[in-house]
Structure formats: C-alpha cells, structure tokens
Design a protein around this motif. Structure first.
Motif, PDB file in Angstrom:
ATOM      1  N   ASP A 122      45.946  39.170  42.960  1.00 49.22           N
ATOM      2  CA  ASP A 122      45.030  39.096  44.201  1.00 49.22           C
ATOM      3  C   ASP A 122      44.324  37.615  43.889  1.00 49.22           C
ATOM      4  N   VAL A 123      44.080  36.984  44.976  1.00 51.07           N
ATOM      5  CA  VAL A 123      43.233  35.535  44.820  1.00 51.07           C
ATOM      6  C   VAL A 123      42.014  35.884  44.294  1.00 51.07           C
ATOM      7  N   ALA A 124      41.264  37.041  44.454  1.00 48.46           N
ATOM      8  CA  ALA A 124      39.934  37.231  43.877  1.00 48.46           C
ATOM      9  C   ALA A 124      39.994  37.534  42.398  1.00 48.46           C
ATOM     10  N   ALA A 125      40.988  37.647  41.889  1.00 54.91           N
ATOM     11  CA  ALA A 125      41.217  38.045  40.429  1.00 54.91           C
ATOM     12  C   ALA A 125      40.462  36.948  39.422  1.00 54.91           C
ATOM     13  N   ASP A 126      40.668  35.833  39.756  1.00 57.83           N
ATOM     14  CA  ASP A 126      39.954  34.771  38.866  1.00 57.83           C
ATOM     15  C   ASP A 126      38.528  34.826  39.047  1.00 57.83           C
ATOM     16  N   ASP A 162      47.654  42.964  37.692  1.00 61.61           N
ATOM     17  CA  ASP A 162      46.857  43.670  38.564  1.00 61.61           C
ATOM     18  C   ASP A 162      45.699  44.500  37.479  1.00 61.61           C
ATOM     19  N   PHE A 163      44.547  44.122  37.590  1.00 58.38           N
ATOM     20  CA  PHE A 163      43.585  44.519  36.900  1.00 58.38           C
ATOM     21  C   PHE A 163      43.490  46.170  36.642  1.00 58.38           C
ATOM     22  N   HIS A 214      35.291  41.455  49.203  1.00 58.73           N
ATOM     23  CA  HIS A 214      36.346  41.502  48.718  1.00 58.73           C
ATOM     24  C   HIS A 214      36.633  41.051  46.998  1.00 58.73           C
ATOM     25  N   PHE A 215      35.860  39.792  47.019  1.00 57.71           N
ATOM     26  CA  PHE A 215      36.091  39.124  45.951  1.00 57.71           C
ATOM     27  C   PHE A 215      35.034  39.885  45.015  1.00 57.71           C
ATOM     28  N   TRP A 216      33.803  40.337  45.655  1.00 54.78           N
ATOM     29  CA  TRP A 216      32.926  40.941  44.477  1.00 54.78           C
ATOM     30  C   TRP A 216      33.439  42.417  43.850  1.00 54.78           C
ATOM     31  N   SER A 217      34.385  42.863  44.870  1.00 53.33           N
ATOM     32  CA  SER A 217      35.211  44.052  44.158  1.00 53.33           C
ATOM     33  C   SER A 217      36.034  43.830  42.907  1.00 53.33           C
ATOM     34  N   TYR A 218      36.442  42.601  42.797  1.00 57.53           N
ATOM     35  CA  TYR A 218      37.283  42.283  41.476  1.00 57.53           C
ATOM     36  C   TYR A 218      36.506  41.849  40.338  1.00 57.53           C
ATOM     37  N   VAL A 219      35.178  41.883  40.615  1.00 59.77           N
ATOM     38  CA  VAL A 219      34.307  41.765  39.442  1.00 59.77           C
ATOM     39  C   VAL A 219      34.370  43.298  38.866  1.00 59.77           C
ATOM     40  N   THR A 220      34.123  44.298  39.541  1.00 60.48           N
ATOM     41  CA  THR A 220      34.138  45.667  39.244  1.00 60.48           C
ATOM     42  C   THR A 220      35.385  45.715  38.542  1.00 60.48           C
ATOM     43  N   CYS A 259      38.753  47.094  33.678  1.00 58.37           N
ATOM     44  CA  CYS A 259      39.999  46.905  32.959  1.00 58.37           C
ATOM     45  C   CYS A 259      39.520  46.625  31.614  1.00 58.37           C
ATOM     46  N   TRP A 260      38.663  45.734  31.380  1.00 56.07           N
ATOM     47  CA  TRP A 260      38.458  45.341  29.899  1.00 56.07           C
ATOM     48  C   TRP A 260      37.463  46.525  29.350  1.00 56.07           C
ATOM     49  N   TYR A 261      36.819  47.435  30.217  1.00 53.37           N
ATOM     50  CA  TYR A 261      35.990  48.279  29.474  1.00 53.37           C
ATOM     51  C   TYR A 261      36.879  49.401  29.000  1.00 53.37           C
ATOM     52  N   VAL A 262      37.771  49.720  29.697  1.00 54.81           N
ATOM     53  CA  VAL A 262      39.083  50.888  29.176  1.00 54.81           C
ATOM     54  C   VAL A 262      39.713  50.118  27.845  1.00 54.81           C
ATOM     55  N   TRP A 263      40.056  48.754  27.991  1.00 56.51           N
ATOM     56  CA  TRP A 263      40.510  48.072  26.888  1.00 56.51           C
ATOM     57  C   TRP A 263      39.572  48.157  25.491  1.00 56.51           C
ATOM     58  N   SER A 264      38.191  48.056  25.859  1.00 60.01           N
ATOM     59  CA  SER A 264      37.563  48.303  24.653  1.00 60.01           C
ATOM     60  C   SER A 264      37.607  49.547  24.215  1.00 60.01           C
ATOM     61  N   LEU A 265      37.612  50.608  24.943  1.00 58.67           N
ATOM     62  CA  LEU A 265      37.617  51.817  24.675  1.00 58.67           C
ATOM     63  C   LEU A 265      39.105  52.187  23.647  1.00 58.67           C
TER      64      LEU A 265
END
Length: 608
Positions: A503-507, A427-428, A541-547, A552-558
């Motif tokens: 979630d099916v929207a993750a990909d 989960d992101f 719902h699917f656009w929420s998973y863009v956020t 997720c990867w923004y915090v990873w970058s931090l």
C-alpha cells in the motif's frame, strides 16, 4: 611453579635433557644463555642433589623435571574474527593457508614436535571446518555454543577442568620458530616489543619479569602477543576465579586475559620476550598479504571471485579491507580497488530463508534506474552477496531538517508513482499475523490487552483496505538509518531487503514509527509526500499505516523476546505506535468524521 627447582637449576637440567648426552658447563652456558658463574653454581647444586652425575642427567634429575612437564594444549578457535572480513565470512581465520600451511595445522605440528599430543580445540563459528583435525591429528574437539554472545572466557570455561601445565593458544597464530617446549618452568605470556605508539596491550613488569599490569595502548612497550602458558598453580587459582565470576553479567564480554588482569595479584605469571618476527598475529587481510605476498592469488575464496568478476579487476588490486557491520541479517566490509572504494555485503547465516534476495536485487535495480540509490553496483540473487559504492563522510537522514525530510518523502512518492511492479508483495498486517503464528506455536499468547488490540488492528485494516488505495513499489524499511547523506547533501535510499508491492501508505507508516516522528512532524512529512495538504481520506488512510507498522513490529518483538533476544526500548516504541492511534482512527472511520486537526486529534489518544 609446579616443582622445587630454581630457575638456573631447571635450565641446566633441561639443557642436559635436550642434549641427551654429557655437556660441559661451557656447553650448558651456550644452550641456556646463563652466565658461566650461574651455570657452575647450578651444576654444583644439582650434583649435590643427585640430579647430575658425570656431566649427565640422572634418573633423579629426570624425576625432578617431571612436575614441569607440559600436560596439554588448548587451542582457542571459536571466535568470529570479524576484523578479518571478508574472508572470515567464508571460513575461520585459523583454517587459512599461509606460506603453504594451514595456520592451525602448522601450530598442531609444532606442538607435536615438542612432544605435546594432548590437544583440545575449542570451536564455535563455522566449527565444521575444524572437525577433520580430530582424525588427522588426534585432537579433541569441544564446541562453544556461546561464541557469538560471550568472549573467549566461555571457551576456557568449557575446558577449565583440563587446565594443568597447559599451553593456551590461538588457532590463527603463525610462529616462524617453534615456541613450544616439553617442559616449562612457570606460567608466562608471550610478548613482542613494539617501538613507537601502539594500540596493543602493553605490559608492565616487576621483579623476575612478573607481570604487574597491562594497558590498552601505549608506546615503546612489550605487548601481549601470541600464546600463553599456565602452570598447575596458575591453573588452579584461575579456575577458582573463573568459577566465581563467570555468571556475573559483566564477565560475558571479557577476554580471559581481562579476568587474569582483574585478579593479577593472585595470579603469578611472567613475561616471556620473543624477538621481532617470531610471532605473527594477522588482524587484517592486508597485514597477512604483506607477510605472504602470494596469499591473495592462492586463496580459494568466492568473495574474491565475486569482486574480481563484478568489477573486472585482478585479485592483487583488491585491498583496504575493514568491517563495517556485523549482525544477524548481514555482514559488510569496506574494500578498495585502486582509488575507488566499495562495500561488500555478505548474507548472514540463514538469511536466505528470511529475505527474498531475488526480490531485493530486482528492487535495487529499480532504485538505481529511478535515481533513488546511487550506491548499488552488482549482486547475486542466488548467493545473496552485493557490492555497493562506498560513500565517505556520509551520515544518516536528519528528520529535524525540513529540507531533508521533504526530499526523503518525495523520493518515496517517486518510487510509488514509477508505474513499475515488483514480484514480491509485502503487507504489515499479513506479516504481523505470520509472526503471531510463530509466537502461538510456543503456547497461548497470554498477554494482557493483546486480543483486544489485535481485534482493533484487524478491524482498522478492513476499513483501510476499503479505501481503495493502490499497491505500488515500496521500500518497507523507509526510515533515517537507511538514508545516506553524502558530503554534498545528496540522498541515497539503501537496504532494499523488504521492498515489494505494498500500500502506498506503508513507507509513511514506517517513517513515523521508526523515526519516532511526533504528530506535527508526521503531518509535515505527509504534506511533503503529497506536495500539498492531504485530503481527509488520505490523512486517515496514511495514519492507519502507522498503526499497522507499529503492530507488525510489536508482534515481531514478542517473538524475539520469546526466543530470548532483548529488543530493548524498541519493544515499547512499536507497542505505543500500535495502540496510540488506533482508537482515534477507528472512531473517524465509524463516524465518518475527518481528522481535520490531525495533530490535536491524534494527540488526544494520550489524554493530551
């Protein structure tokens, strides 16, 4: 040069030193290769100086040779030897046994035979393989912590104060004839002649064999190959130069040889030519095997055991190795068995703590059954290795091609609707919070706007979870670089390290973020996924998973930036996808309004 002797005088005295007996001029000529006239002149000069008496070396002659005595040797052994994949994944190249002898040990013994016992070995990659040399040969071990981020100039930096009359060696060279001597007249770089075209460093020389330059690549040339020798004058000048350039950003990737060539007018070094077959540097397993036909059968290697067992082939049939990718996560190389080509994936150091290999193999098998990945052949969830079919002349997914993007999105839908389950969950937002805890362990997260964005993302996640969409097998690294398109146009979805129940929207979220799809192209992708226009609830719902993916990867970058890594432009890309859509999506959920005209509504985030 360290003394005052001429080259002929030095050669004559060295001949007498090595013979440790009286020699005639004819015998000195045979020993040195000088003309008889040069020998006669040198002997007369040395006799007049008191260096030779009664055709023997005097005490004064021995003293005259002392400035030319070799003080020590530095063996460089820190590198990754990436071109020597896959064996370099397991051990440093210098520790391989060739024709019955370990490369670095053979070289140490040859140095000892020349009377050189002050030996320093600079290690880095898999350094522990060299530690025992300290006890067995009295060598000093110096650890280069920058072996992965700097070239070999970092190794010389660590021993710069030890440079004197010094041999500079590579741990993986093999000399059929011992090239080392107790006394050396002046600084030199060893060279071997190559007829025809070559990609090696080709030397140009001037009077007296002084090196005047080098080019990478050439033809019919003397090439830099093997060891080098620094005399005291060269060492002093090189040390000063190294100290002046070491901290410059452009120095980090340079070989020490490049620094030398950059300052060649200040550094006096000659070429020393060796006959063909004396110096061997092995750039690949196939090259080494041609030198030592028994190498493959004798080497203790889990890599070759894995390949042999998985493909049911003899070791001797495995060949054509070359590296494909080397990074933090994985190391990969090409190999072949007969006419068939493959890829061997070796896990990077520590990746078993980051990647659930059992879940990865489970997902790979599912992908094969579903026809999503035609490349996977075998793998081991405990050791982390994997063998795949090599796809020649392939490229990555072109998202600007509607047909390819549609097929990719339908592959994602087929995976989600397979009705299968994977043991791992992904989960992101959960992953982002885990990265956040790592970041917080370093201190307060004092980044403007961070807390506000975090609160919005968590609130949006509550809305999205309440939508009631299913969890399904998902790739979770679903973007163009993980799609291979072969010459016939067939798509394979590879690299299933993050696969799990999501979630099916993750990909979709991953594809939009990592392929940097604009709103209109992303809407196309969403339509391709469903095979129809999405409902308002699906779109939101699917656009929420863009956020969520962006956050997720923004915090990873931090976290990576806090650890000293440079994420580059992706830092901003992840951030923008986290912030650009969140307000419009929250407003849609709160007001109950639809994102009917999604491109326009979502573009409004930028005031467009």
């Amino acid at each position: 040069m360290p003394g005052t002797l001429t080259q002929p005088q030095f050669d004559a005295l060295i001949a007498l030193l090595r013979a440790d007996a009286a020699l005639t001029q004819r015998q000195i000529q045979e020993s040195t290769g000088m003309s008889l006239g040069s020998v006669n002149a040198a002997v007369r000069e040395c006799e007049a100086a008191g260096y030779i008496a009664g055709r023997e070396l005097t005490a004064s002659g021995r003293a005259a040779l002392e400035p030319y005595r070799v003080d020590n040797a530095i063996i460089l052994a820190a590198g990754l030897s990436s071109r020597f994949a896959p064996i370099s994944y397991e051990r440093p190249k210098g520790t391989l046994k060739v024709r019955g002898e370990v490369l670095v040990e053979r070289q140490i013994r040859q140095l000892h035979e020349a009377g050189i016992t002050d030996i320093t070995i600079v290690v880095g990659y898999k350094k522990e393989y060299f530690f025992s040399l300290a006890e067995r040969y009295g060598a000093r071990i110096v650890v280069n912590k920058e072996y992965a981020t700097r070239n070999n100039n970092a190794s010389l930096w660590l021993v710069k104060d030890d440079l004197a009359n010094t041999y500079i060696c590579s741990s993986d060279d093999y000399f059929t004839i011992n090239p080392f001597e107790s006394h050396v007249y002046q600084a030199y770089y060893s060279a071997t002649y190559i007829a025809g075209p070559t990609r090696e460093w080709c030397l140009t020389t001037g009077a007296g064999g002084r090196i005047t330059g080098a080019t990478v690549g050439g033809a019919d040339a003397w090439t830099m190959l093997g060891h080098a020798y620094f005399d005291r004058a060269f060492s002093a000048t090189f040390r000063t130069i190294l100290e002046s350039v070491y901290d410059l950003p452009e120095t980090a990737p340079k070989l020490w040889e490049s620094i030398y060539l950059d300052h060649i007018k200040s550094l006096d070094m000659v070429i020393r030519k060796y006959p063909d077959g004396v110096i061997h540097e092995f750039d690949s397993i196939d090259e080494l095997r041609s030198f030592d036909p028994a190498f493959m059968e004798n080497i203790d290697s889990e890599v070759f055991e894995n390949i042999s067992a998985a493909l049911g082939c003899e070791r001797g049939r495995i060949g054509a190795f070359y590296p494909l990718k080397q990074g933090i996560t994985n190391l990969s190389c090409h190999f072949s068995v007969g006419e068939d080509e493959y890829v061997y994936r070796h896990p990077g150091a520590g990746t078993n703590q980051l990647i659930d290999r059992r879940a990865e193999i489970e997902a790979l098998r599912l992908a094969g059954e579903l026809g999503l990945d035609s490349t996977f052949l075998a793998g081991d969830p405990e050791q982390g290795w994997k063998i795949s079919r090599y796809v020649p002349d392939c490229r990555n997914l072109d998202v600007s091609n509607p047909d390819e993007l549609e097929r990719a999105m339908r592959m994602g839908r087929a995976l989600h609707e397979s009705g299968r389950e994977l043991a791992r969950n992904f989960d992101f937002v959960t992953e982002g919070l885990r990265y956040e805890s790592i970041l917080a362990s370093r201190g307060p997260i004092d980044i403007p706007g961070y807390d506000e964005l975090r609160a919005k993302v968590l609130r949006l996640k509550e809305f999205a979870d309440a939508d009631g969409f299913d969890l399904a097998p998902s790739h979770n690294d679903f973007f163009p670089l993980n799609f291979l398109v072969d010459a016939s146009g067939e798509l394979s979805l590879i690299d299933w390290e993050y696969a799990g129940m999501s979630d099916v929207a993750a990909d979709f979220g991953t594809m939009v973020v990592c392929a940097q799809l604009g709103a209109e192209r992303a809407e196309d992708a969403l339509g391709y996924y469903f095979g129809r226009p999405p409902t308002p609830a699906e779109r939101r719902h699917f656009w929420s998973y863009v956020t969520f993916a962006g956050w997720c990867w923004y915090v990873w970058s931090l976290v990576k930036e806090a650890e000293g890594d440079d994420v580059g432009e992706w830092f901003l890309i992840y951030y923008r996808h986290a912030v650009d859509y969140v307000d419009a999506l929250l407003a849609s959920y709160v007001s109950g309004t639809d994102l009917t005209d999604a491109p326009a509504a979502l573009s409004a985030r930028r005031g467009a």
